[in-house]
Scaffold this motif. Structure first.
Motif, PDB file in Angstrom:
ATOM      1  N   ALA A 158     -35.464   1.533 -21.948  1.00 23.57           N
ATOM      2  CA  ALA A 158     -36.766   2.132 -21.653  1.00 23.57           C
ATOM      3  C   ALA A 158     -36.488   3.374 -20.818  1.00 23.57           C
ATOM      4  CB  ALA A 158     -37.644   1.155 -20.882  1.00 23.57           C
ATOM      5  N   SER A 159     -37.381   4.338 -20.896  1.00 24.53           N
ATOM      6  CA  SER A 159     -37.138   5.596 -20.192  1.00 24.53           C
ATOM      7  C   SER A 159     -38.447   6.182 -19.679  1.00 24.53           C
ATOM      8  CB  SER A 159     -36.436   6.596 -21.118  1.00 24.53           C
ATOM      9  OG  SER A 159     -36.220   7.832 -20.458  1.00 24.53           O
ATOM     10  N   LEU A 160     -38.330   6.901 -18.565  1.00 29.70           N
ATOM     11  CA  LEU A 160     -39.466   7.601 -17.971  1.00 29.70           C
ATOM     12  C   LEU A 160     -39.093   9.053 -17.753  1.00 29.70           C
ATOM     13  CD1 LEU A 160     -40.325   5.052 -15.116  1.00 29.70           C
ATOM     14  CD2 LEU A 160     -41.457   5.218 -17.330  1.00 29.70           C
ATOM     15  N   ILE A 161     -40.015   9.951 -18.031  1.00 28.74           N
ATOM     16  CA  ILE A 161     -39.876  11.342 -17.600  1.00 28.74           C
ATOM     17  C   ILE A 161     -41.034  11.609 -16.648  1.00 28.74           C
ATOM     18  CG2 ILE A 161     -39.958  13.764 -18.276  1.00 28.74           C
ATOM     19  CD1 ILE A 161     -38.603  13.075 -20.857  1.00 28.74           C
ATOM     20  N   ILE A 162     -40.695  11.949 -15.421  1.00 22.77           N
ATOM     21  CA  ILE A 162     -41.688  12.085 -14.354  1.00 22.77           C
ATOM     22  C   ILE A 162     -41.752  13.539 -13.921  1.00 22.77           C
ATOM     23  CG2 ILE A 162     -42.386  11.237 -12.089  1.00 22.77           C
ATOM     24  CD1 ILE A 162     -40.299   8.888 -12.720  1.00 22.77           C
ATOM     25  N   THR A 163     -42.949  14.097 -13.937  1.00 24.97           N
ATOM     26  CA  THR A 163     -43.160  15.487 -13.523  1.00 24.97           C
ATOM     27  C   THR A 163     -44.214  15.533 -12.432  1.00 24.97           C
ATOM     28  OG1 THR A 163     -44.818  15.798 -15.262  1.00 24.97           O
ATOM     29  CG2 THR A 163     -42.554  16.420 -15.785  1.00 24.97           C
ATOM     30  N   ASP A 164     -44.224  16.635 -11.699  1.00 30.26           N
ATOM     31  CA  ASP A 164     -45.238  16.835 -10.665  1.00 30.26           C
ATOM     32  C   ASP A 164     -46.609  16.936 -11.335  1.00 30.26           C
ATOM     33  OD1 ASP A 164     -45.848  17.641  -7.725  1.00 30.26           O
ATOM     34  OD2 ASP A 164     -46.848  19.183  -8.928  1.00 30.26           O
ATOM     35  N   LEU A 165     -47.608  16.371 -10.698  1.00 28.18           N
ATOM     36  CA  LEU A 165     -48.937  16.315 -11.281  1.00 28.18           C
ATOM     37  C   LEU A 165     -49.493  17.708 -11.584  1.00 28.18           C
ATOM     38  CD1 LEU A 165     -51.017  14.150 -12.082  1.00 28.18           C
ATOM     39  CD2 LEU A 165     -52.088  14.466  -9.843  1.00 28.18           C
ATOM     40  N   HIS A 166     -49.081  18.678 -10.792  1.00 29.78           N
ATOM     41  CA  HIS A 166     -49.575  20.041 -10.958  1.00 29.78           C
ATOM     42  C   HIS A 166     -48.506  20.974 -11.510  1.00 29.78           C
ATOM     43  CE1 HIS A 166     -53.113  18.714  -8.762  1.00 29.78           C
ATOM     44  NE2 HIS A 166     -52.337  18.292  -7.765  1.00 29.78           N
ATOM     45  N   GLY A 167     -47.411  20.409 -12.033  1.00 33.54           N
ATOM     46  CA  GLY A 167     -46.371  21.208 -12.654  1.00 33.54           C
ATOM     47  C   GLY A 167     -45.425  21.887 -11.688  1.00 33.54           C
ATOM     48  N   GLY A 168     -45.455  21.481 -10.429  1.00 33.52           N
ATOM     49  CA  GLY A 168     -44.594  22.107  -9.421  1.00 33.52           C
ATOM     50  C   GLY A 168     -43.247  21.426  -9.294  1.00 33.52           C
ATOM     51  N   ASN A 169     -42.583  21.675  -8.158  1.00 31.80           N
ATOM     52  CA  ASN A 169     -41.267  21.107  -7.875  1.00 31.80           C
ATOM     53  C   ASN A 169     -41.395  19.601  -7.669  1.00 31.80           C
ATOM     54  OD1 ASN A 169     -38.642  20.637  -7.107  1.00 31.80           O
ATOM     55  ND2 ASN A 169     -38.822  21.616  -5.098  1.00 31.80           N
ATOM     56  N   ILE A 170     -40.606  18.842  -8.433  1.00 28.72           N
ATOM     57  CA  ILE A 170     -40.657  17.390  -8.340  1.00 28.72           C
ATOM     58  C   ILE A 170     -39.804  16.860  -7.197  1.00 28.72           C
ATOM     59  CG2 ILE A 170     -38.722  16.979  -9.920  1.00 28.72           C
ATOM     60  CD1 ILE A 170     -41.992  14.945  -9.784  1.00 28.72           C
ATOM     61  N   LEU A 171     -38.936  17.703  -6.646  1.00 29.29           N
ATOM     62  CA  LEU A 171     -38.007  17.261  -5.601  1.00 29.29           C
ATOM     63  C   LEU A 171     -38.672  17.338  -4.233  1.00 29.29           C
ATOM     64  CD1 LEU A 171     -34.735  19.015  -6.870  1.00 29.29           C
ATOM     65  CD2 LEU A 171     -35.607  16.743  -7.419  1.00 29.29           C
ATOM     66  N   ASN A 172     -39.655  16.455  -4.020  1.00 28.94           N
ATOM     67  CA  ASN A 172     -40.319  16.375  -2.720  1.00 28.94           C
ATOM     68  C   ASN A 172     -40.567  14.917  -2.374  1.00 28.94           C
ATOM     69  OD1 ASN A 172     -43.261  15.625  -3.556  1.00 28.94           O
ATOM     70  ND2 ASN A 172     -42.729  17.380  -4.887  1.00 28.94           N
ATOM     71  N   GLU A 173     -40.821  14.671  -1.123  1.00 29.51           N
ATOM     72  CA  GLU A 173     -40.926  13.294  -0.636  1.00 29.51           C
ATOM     73  C   GLU A 173     -42.105  12.543  -1.265  1.00 29.51           C
ATOM     74  OE1 GLU A 173     -40.726  12.619   3.537  1.00 29.51           O
ATOM     75  OE2 GLU A 173     -39.245  14.198   3.882  1.00 29.51           O
ATOM     76  N   ALA A 174     -43.241  13.224  -1.396  1.00 30.97           N
ATOM     77  CA  ALA A 174     -44.421  12.550  -1.944  1.00 30.97           C
ATOM     78  C   ALA A 174     -44.161  12.087  -3.380  1.00 30.97           C
ATOM     79  CB  ALA A 174     -45.624  13.493  -1.893  1.00 30.97           C
ATOM     80  N   ALA A 175     -43.545  12.976  -4.174  1.00 32.22           N
ATOM     81  CA  ALA A 175     -43.262  12.615  -5.563  1.00 32.22           C
ATOM     82  C   ALA A 175     -42.262  11.469  -5.625  1.00 32.22           C
ATOM     83  CB  ALA A 175     -42.739  13.833  -6.316  1.00 32.22           C
ATOM     84  N   PHE A 176     -41.237  11.531  -4.791  1.00 36.81           N
ATOM     85  CA  PHE A 176     -40.208  10.482  -4.854  1.00 36.81           C
ATOM     86  C   PHE A 176     -40.697   9.169  -4.271  1.00 36.81           C
ATOM     87  CE2 PHE A 176     -37.275  13.349  -6.620  1.00 36.81           C
ATOM     88  CZ  PHE A 176     -36.207  12.593  -7.082  1.00 36.81           C
ATOM     89  N   ASN A 177     -41.723   9.202  -3.437  1.00 41.39           N
ATOM     90  CA  ASN A 177     -42.350   7.943  -3.031  1.00 41.39           C
ATOM     91  C   ASN A 177     -42.905   7.233  -4.258  1.00 41.39           C
ATOM     92  OD1 ASN A 177     -42.157   7.327  -0.268  1.00 41.39           O
ATOM     93  ND2 ASN A 177     -43.567   8.993   0.262  1.00 41.39           N
ATOM     94  N   ASP A 178     -43.600   8.006  -5.106  1.00 42.04           N
ATOM     95  CA  ASP A 178     -44.156   7.435  -6.339  1.00 42.04           C
ATOM     96  C   ASP A 178     -43.050   7.024  -7.307  1.00 42.04           C
ATOM     97  OD1 ASP A 178     -46.768   7.729  -5.496  1.00 42.04           O
ATOM     98  OD2 ASP A 178     -47.001   9.716  -6.402  1.00 42.04           O
ATOM     99  N   ILE A 179     -41.992   7.822  -7.382  1.00 41.45           N
ATOM    100  CA  ILE A 179     -40.901   7.517  -8.310  1.00 41.45           C
ATOM    101  C   ILE A 179     -40.204   6.220  -7.922  1.00 41.45           C
ATOM    102  CG2 ILE A 179     -38.618   8.287  -9.098  1.00 41.45           C
ATOM    103  CD1 ILE A 179     -39.685  11.165  -8.941  1.00 41.45           C
ATOM    104  N   ILE A 180     -39.924   6.071  -6.647  1.00 32.72           N
ATOM    105  CA  ILE A 180     -39.230   4.860  -6.183  1.00 32.72           C
ATOM    106  C   ILE A 180     -40.136   3.635  -6.360  1.00 32.72           C
ATOM    107  CG2 ILE A 180     -38.311   3.706  -4.129  1.00 32.72           C
ATOM    108  CD1 ILE A 180     -37.299   6.455  -3.215  1.00 32.72           C
ATOM    109  N   GLU A 181     -41.438   3.796  -6.095  1.00 27.83           N
ATOM    110  CA  GLU A 181     -42.369   2.687  -6.290  1.00 27.83           C
ATOM    111  C   GLU A 181     -42.461   2.310  -7.774  1.00 27.83           C
ATOM    112  OE1 GLU A 181     -45.248  -0.252  -6.089  1.00 27.83           O
ATOM    113  OE2 GLU A 181     -43.840   0.532  -4.597  1.00 27.83           O
TER     114      GLU A 181
END
Length: 868
Positions: free
Chosen positions: A97-120
């Motif tokens: 199974a695979s996921l491709i995760i992008t920022d909701l607004h198309g910005g930089n995905i390498l931020n703490e808020a995004a990775f909180n969601d990614i880890i969860e």
């Protein structure tokens, strides 16, 4: 001689059909019931439909004997699956199974808020339980589940994603090109990215349990948006079974369209055969003509299912085509029936109808069926399945037209003979003129003793034909044709090759979203290609052989599609370094082999060398590709890799190797699609030329028919490219169809031109258009009506079928009623051929025979492009 050949074919066939018409006209109920019985018996084969469904994407849409399949067999034989999982070393796509995760607004995905969601999200995925947990099913390395590199690097801490010094694409020996996407170019330090991709691989041996977990994954992700309304990320998801599942459900989307198609076909048929005269109207005949086409589909498909023929999804488009062709043949029969004298007995009228329609529907069936059988030469099973089902259905359509529909025509003739109402069958008073109504009917032309001509026929005779043969109009037509040809040729050079796998799913499928994100963010790095040295005689310990291998690897690294900054994954290079570190020479066979097993076990390269019975049977290395953005890039990459591998075999000493990646199974279509399409088109065109030479009593005009076929093919190919249709196994089917249908129009109009008794070329063209203009429009409309509903399908495959069929019929009809008549007027040879063949004496020895021949010539092209 040409005319003799034509008579030798046409006359016996007409006589046979004449006798058949008498028999059917004498016993219509017998043939009606017999056809229904055959359709019912063969239709019972549909009980095997689910067993015969062949929806495996690899099996149906990749070349049967593609090189990559043979290369995969070599890989599987020499490198059996290990207990230690390695994505790099998979011989297939694996189970995942695979996921491709992008920022909701198309910005930089390498931020703490995004990775909180990614880890969860990662935690939720790993918590999925469907009787078995991910921990029990996962693919393991050293006893632990295969993890995602980016999460390992930050140690599952969101603050680390900002503070960590991550290099790209290699980070401490770990390749991140397939994990992090949308990175700024020429940036070695990872500070900004658009997407993160996570993989969850399962143990392929657990075939029973894995599908349940993957279904649980899909259920979780499909509801993710509702569960996380405050999420900072957008998630696209995919599994190894998604593409197959979506493809299998694709055909269900067209089932509701069948009812719409049959409604359209019946409506058009009724409108075409509707008359104000309540007796001469043929509403029921038109309805049963559509039923006849449906019976042909039922019987032919059922018979092939009984015989065990695989039923590919592409076959689901065939009934739409069969309906159009069947209705077209129905128009032939009705048109020829209307040319018979109404006061004759029904069986005589039907005999005359069959005699006139014999060559017509036989030629149509012969050309179409031959075109489809030639399609069986293709190496794609999806095309073979479609061609087999469609060609068989066309044969049954032909059979039911001369049995079931002929019987319906005879019964309708008895109704007309008794001057009964077309709907109620109640006897009504006979009409006295060209008119009628609800209470009277049965009018006919007292001079010809035939039914009155339909008003639309006079348009082609009195207006369109004379207009088309004017000098300035012909000049304009030639200019339009030059423009058509120029645009078509331009389009041919814009054509894309290959079937994009996302097109196998429905438009709104989650699969399409995942593929779009993959193409958008992860195409900078292509497949990590396996280089397999399959020569067990290769002397790895010999410095000269190693130099040859190094030269081979260097040639791969120097390719434009490889990344010079990423070294090949080579067990041999590591082994040579291993020898240097421990101070022993690896330049003799004994030393080389004695330390090899220990090195392989310690270094993690044990899966890359098949070392058994003190012999290295095969070994493999890996090289990373880059910038594979389009289908053309995939095609060129595969071609240049195989060419380089072949060149390595010419070195001294030779390095006998193959290149392989699981994606190559699908890339193989690029190697054969153009050559195979051209082969099919050339063979089919030559076959049609032979048929034209046999049936058209003028070789030069037969060449014009061949030219028309080529012209339609070029037009369809060019305009389909401009209409965003690629050349793939799906469109290949339609290009084969193109030949059969272009013959239907061009051959008949050419034959009508040659057969005309008019004196000048312009008059011959007008006469041919008068006989065929309305029938060509009628046939084109009925065929397009059979496929037009596919334009609303949510599947690329079905829409592609509509697009190309629309172009085929449109261009075929335009050639038939515009281009070919004009071009034929320029050929004095064609226009004078029959004058030259007339007898020199003024009085024929048998005037009655002359009248019969003249009648046959005049009526042989009664009122349809398919009427002889």
């Amino acid at each position: 001689m040409a005319k003799c050949k034509t008579d030798c074919i046409e006359r016996p066939l007409s006589l046979v059909f004449e006798k058949l018409g008498r028999v059917v006209g004498r016993h219509p109920c017998l043939f009606l019931l017999l056809a229904l019985f055959v359709a019912a018996v063969f239709g019972a084969g549909f009980i095997f439909l689910h067993e015969r469904e062949a929806n495996d994407i690899e099996d149906q849409f990749t070349p049967i004997n593609g090189p990559a399949k043979l290369e995969r067999a070599i890989v599987v034989e020499n490198f059996p699956q290990s207990e230690e999982f390695s994505q790099l070393r998979l011989a297939s796509d694996g189970t995942y199974a695979s996921l491709i995760i992008t920022d909701l607004h198309g910005g930089n995905i390498l931020n703490e808020a995004a990775f909180n969601d990614i880890i969860e999200l990662d935690r939720q995925v790993k918590s999925i339980s469907t009787g078995n947990t991910f921990e029990k099913l996962c693919a393991k390395t050293k006893g632990r589940c295969m993890s995602n590199a980016i999460l390992d690097i930050i140690n599952y801490s969101t603050t680390e994603i900002v503070s960590s010094n991550i290099t790209y694409p290699m980070n401490n020996g770990t390749f991140l090109g397939t994990t992090i996407g949308g990175v700024e170019p020429n940036s070695s330090k990872l500070t900004s990215a658009k997407a993160v991709r996570l993989f969850y691989f399962l143990d392929e041996k657990k075939t029973k349990e894995n599908p349940y977990w993957l279904d649980g994954f899909l259920n979780l992700l499909s509801n993710y948006t509702e569960q996380k309304t405050s999420s900072n990320v957008h998630v696209s998801y995919f599994t190894s079974i998604s593409r197959q599942n979506e493809f299998e459900t694709n055909s269900d989307s067209v089932i509701p369209l069948f009812s719409i198609t049959y409604f359209l076909a019946i409506t058009i048929s009724i409108l075409s055969c509707l008359r104000l005269d309540c007796v001469r109207t043929k509403v029921w005949v038109a309805t049963f003509g559509v039923v006849s086409a449906g019976m042909a589909v039922l019987a032919s498909f059922g018979l092939l299912l009984f015989c065990g023929m695989p039923f590919a999804m592409t076959v689901a488009t065939a009934p739409f085509l069969i309906l159009g062709v069947g209705v077209d043949d129905m128009f032939v029969m009705i048109s020829c029936w209307q040319k018979s004298e109404v006061n004759k007995d029904v069986e005589i009228r039907l005999a005359e109808t069959y005699k006139e329609a014999a060559v017509s529907i036989t030629i149509t069936t012969l050309t179409d069926v031959l075109a489809f059988y030639i399609g069986l030469m293709t190496p794609f099973r999806s095309v073979q399945s479609f061609c087999m089902y469609t060609s068989t259905a066309l044969l049954f359509c032909y059979i039911f037209n001369i049995t079931f529909f002929g019987a319906c025509l005879a019964l309708n003739g008895r109704r007309e003979k008794g001057n009964r109402h077309g709907l109620t069958c109640m006897k009504v008073p006979e009409a006295t003129g060209d008119g009628g109504g609800c209470s009277v009917g049965g009018a006919y032309d007292k001079n010809t003793l035939k039914e009155f001509e339909m008003p639309v026929n006079s348009f082609f005779k009195n207006y369109y034909g004379p207009f088309l043969t004017r000098v300035w109009v012909k000049t304009l037509v030639c200019l339009i044709y030059v423009g058509y040809l120029a645009v078509s040729i331009y389009g041919c050079f814009q054509m894309q090759e290959g079937l994009d796998l996302k097109h196998l799913a429905a438009d709104e499928s989650y699969v399409g979203s995942y593929y779009d994100k993959e193409d958008g963010f992860f195409s900078d790095f292509g497949p990590n290609v396996m280089l397999v040295i399959k020569d067990k005689e290769f002397q790895y310990w010999n410095p000269t052989a190693r130099d040859s291998l190094d030269l081979c690897l260097e040639s791969f690294q120097n390719l434009k599609v490889t990344h010079s900054g990423i070294s090949p994954v080579s067990w041999l290079s590591e082994y040579m370094q291993f020898g240097l570190n421990f101070g022993f020479s690896l330049n003799n066979e004994a030393q080389f082999k004695s330390h090899l097993t220990a090195f392989l076990n310690q270094s993690g390269f044990s899966q890359d060398v098949n070392f058994t019975n003190n012999t290295i049977h095969a070994s493999r290395m890996f090289i990373q590709t880059v910038n594979i953005h389009t289908a053309i890039d995939e095609k060129n990459m595969l071609a240049v890799f195989r060419e380089t591998a072949e060149n390595c075999g010419n070195l001294q000493p030779p390095v006998d190797l193959i290149v392989y990646h699981p994606a190559f199974i699908y890339f193989d279509q690029y190697a054969v699609i153009i050559s195979n399409t051209i082969q099919n088109l050339v063979v089919a065109t030559c076959a049609m030329l032979v048929i034209s030479l046999l049936l058209i009593p003028n070789p030069l005009c037969s060449l014009w028919v061949t030219f028309a076929i080529a012209s339609v093919i070029v037009g369809v190919a060019g305009f389909m490219a401009l209409w965003d249709v690629s050349l793939d196994s799906v469109s290949m089917i339609n290009l084969v169809i193109c030949i059969g249908f272009s013959v239907d129009f061009s051959a008949h109009i050419s034959y009508a031109f040659v057969s005309s008794e008019k004196s000048s070329a312009n008059e011959k063209a007008t006469d041919a258009i008068n006989k065929l203009g309305y029938p060509i429009i009628q046939g084109a409309v009925s065929t397009i009506a059979g496929v037009v509903v596919l334009a609303a399908a949510k599947s690329y495959i079905f829409r592609t079928f509509f697009k190309i069929m629309f172009l085929v019929i449109l261009f075929g009809a335009i050639h038939g009623i515009v281009f070919i008549p004009v071009f034929l007027t320029f050929l004095s040879t064609c226009s004078s051929s029959r004058e030259k063949n007339k007898p020199n004496h003024s009085e024929p020895s048998d005037k009655s025979e002359q009248r019969v021949k003249a009648a046959v010539i005049e009526n042989v092209w009664c009122a349809d492009p398919d009427c002889p």
